[in-house]
Design an enzyme around this catalytic site. Structure first.
Site: not given
Length: 490
Positions: A91, A237
């Site tokens: 990105d 996560d």
């Protein structure tokens, strides 16, 4: 009226200490389970045949100083080339884009898949989700940019997917630059307790554990079945970990499998990381705690899930205890509180003793020379606890925002590779953090608790002296290192 205020302050103090005490019981129970797990020492397994297809995902965003090191390390993974693909989920908006494209040309034998997004929608979770749509592997290994996976990593983790019900295998983080400074040593001290005591203790008794965002392998089917990566929290996560385990997937934690990584060397980067972790943890608590309590789980599983999800809330408790202790000390000195109530307040300090024991065990068990490491841990422990309390104001703000639903963007922790000579701290282009107003309040609190230490000796009232000394040291160190590190980026 003064007596009413005195008892209100005492009540706030006792409420905060009760929370810390209950949390310490959870930590103590994890320590017992860690010790039980240690009795069954396991050796590293090695995958020798039936190699499944694996996709390694490397989420990247502006990593000038470490991305080449990462690519070199994953290119050394010992795994059949026809069964391995490596996705670089980039990105980046700076030179990192060109560096990656040039670097992967050096490894024509490796199946690198370069995926660049012009729009960072969903941040890391969005990048992982988009990469998963194109991933051909049945298993997905993930490494952040500051990690250096060992060549045998896949051969050591994949054997633990021994059952179709196992959805994720997590390795233990180790530290590339632990000895760089006092700050990196203190971070290692904290992380080792999590990876040695907490993760082992939870996994041993079948409680919820979490994928740590990197250094682990997922079964692709598990990710999809659990609803894929979500970007509504800062800790995608932890969020996916709870969604998967609530659906019945089992996780495996293997402390003997190591994943070396870099620790943030400056306080501004540490605070940025801490803010994301603590706020994201609080967001996940708001998202999952109610469901976990309503679902059919054994009592201890629910107990440890609550301690796990709300562990960052301890910073609010510590801040409340710290501030209310000022009034309790003064009211007690003026005789507005009976001595019996003050003695009761002191009983709860046992919670801090249990938490300290957890950190001592983690440090000693990590090292080979036990006697030397015990002495080092005894010296390091009060410094660590002091700095942790000194971060109380900063982290309490993050937790409050997480619990109340205030949203903020995902701000990644900058990596430096100082040991490799790739960068310098002074005027580092990634150190762009602006000094928050809370830093000045940390300076004020440092002066307040220094004053309390002086007053304790002047009045010969030593009720909170050790506590206030640690707070004075902690807030002073956090303020000074924060001020210096924010100045680096100017």
């Amino acid at each position: 009226m003064p007596e009413i205020i005195a008892y209100i302050l005492l009540g706030i103090y006792l409420l905060g200490m009760t929370f810390i005490f209950v949390y310490s019981l959870a930590q103590g129970h994890l320590l017992l389970n860690f010790l039980k797990a240690r009795r069954n020492k396991s050796e590293l397994k090695l995958l020798k045949n039936d190699f499944p297809k694996v996709t390694v995902q490397l989420p990247i965003f502006n990593e000038l100083f470490v991305v080449e090191r990462l690519i070199e390390s994953v290119a050394k993974l010992n795994y059949p080339a026809d069964k391995l693909e490596i996705q670089i989920l980039d990105d980046s908006t700076d030179e990192t884009v060109q560096i990656i494209q040039e670097k992967i040309k050096e490894f024509p034998q490796i199946n690198f898949q370069y995926i660049h997004r012009a729009d960072r929608q969903g941040f890391k979770a969005g990048a992982l989700r988009e990469g998963l749509e194109k991933a051909s592997g049945d298993f997905i290994a993930i490494f952040d940019a500051d990690f250096i996976p060992e060549p045998e990593f896949l051969l050591h983790t994949l054997p633990y997917f021994s059952s179709d019900n196992i959805g994720m295998v997590q390795s233990r983080w180790t530290h590339l630059n632990e000895k760089y400074s006092l700050l990196t040593r203190l971070q290692a001290f904290a992380l080792d307790a999590h990876f040695l005591i907490e993760q082992t203790g939870r996994n041993h008794q079948g409680a919820f554990i979490n994928f740590n965002g990197t250094g682990g392998v997922w079964r692709k089917k598990c990710i999809l079945n659990a609803g894929n990566w979500h970007d509504d929290t800062l800790t995608e996560d932890l969020d996916l970990s709870y969604r998967a385990q609530r659906k019945g997937w089992e996780f495996v934690y293997r402390p003997e499998i190591e994943s070396p990584a870099e620790l943030p060397p400056v306080m501004s980067a540490i605070k940025s990381q801490q803010f994301r972790w603590t706020k994201g943890g609080a967001e996940c608590a708001a998202k999952h705690a109610g469901n976990v309590l309503r679902e059919k789980h054994p009592f201890l599983v629910k107990f440890h899930a609550m301690a796990h999800l709300f562990n960052s809330t301890i910073f609010i408790a510590v801040l409340l205890v710290s501030l209310s202790s000022l009034g309790v000390w003064w009211m007690g000195d003026q005789g507005l509180l009976p001595k019996e109530s003050l003695k009761l307040a002191g009983v709860f300090l046992i919670g801090f003793a249990i938490i300290a024991l957890v950190y001592l065990f983690s440090y000693v068990y990590r090292e080979e020379k036990k006697s030397k490491s015990l002495l080092e841990a005894i010296v390091l422990l009060p410094v660590f606890l002091s700095v942790s309390m000194g971060l109380g104001l900063h982290n309490a703000q993050a937790v409050w925002e997480g619990l109340t639903g205030k949203k903020s963007p995902f701000i990644r922790t900058p990596k430096f590779n100082l040991e490799g000579g790739k960068s310098k701290l002074k005027n580092n282009l990634y150190l762009t953090f602006k000094m928050p107003v809370t830093t000045w309040f940390e300076g004020v609190l440092a002066l307040v608790f220094i004053t309390m230490v002086v007053l304790a000796f002047a009045h010969q009232n030593y009720l909170f002296l050790p506590f206030h000394m640690m707070l004075a040291f902690g807030y002073t160190l956090v303020f000074i290192t924060s001020f210096k590190s924010y100045a680096l980026g100017r």
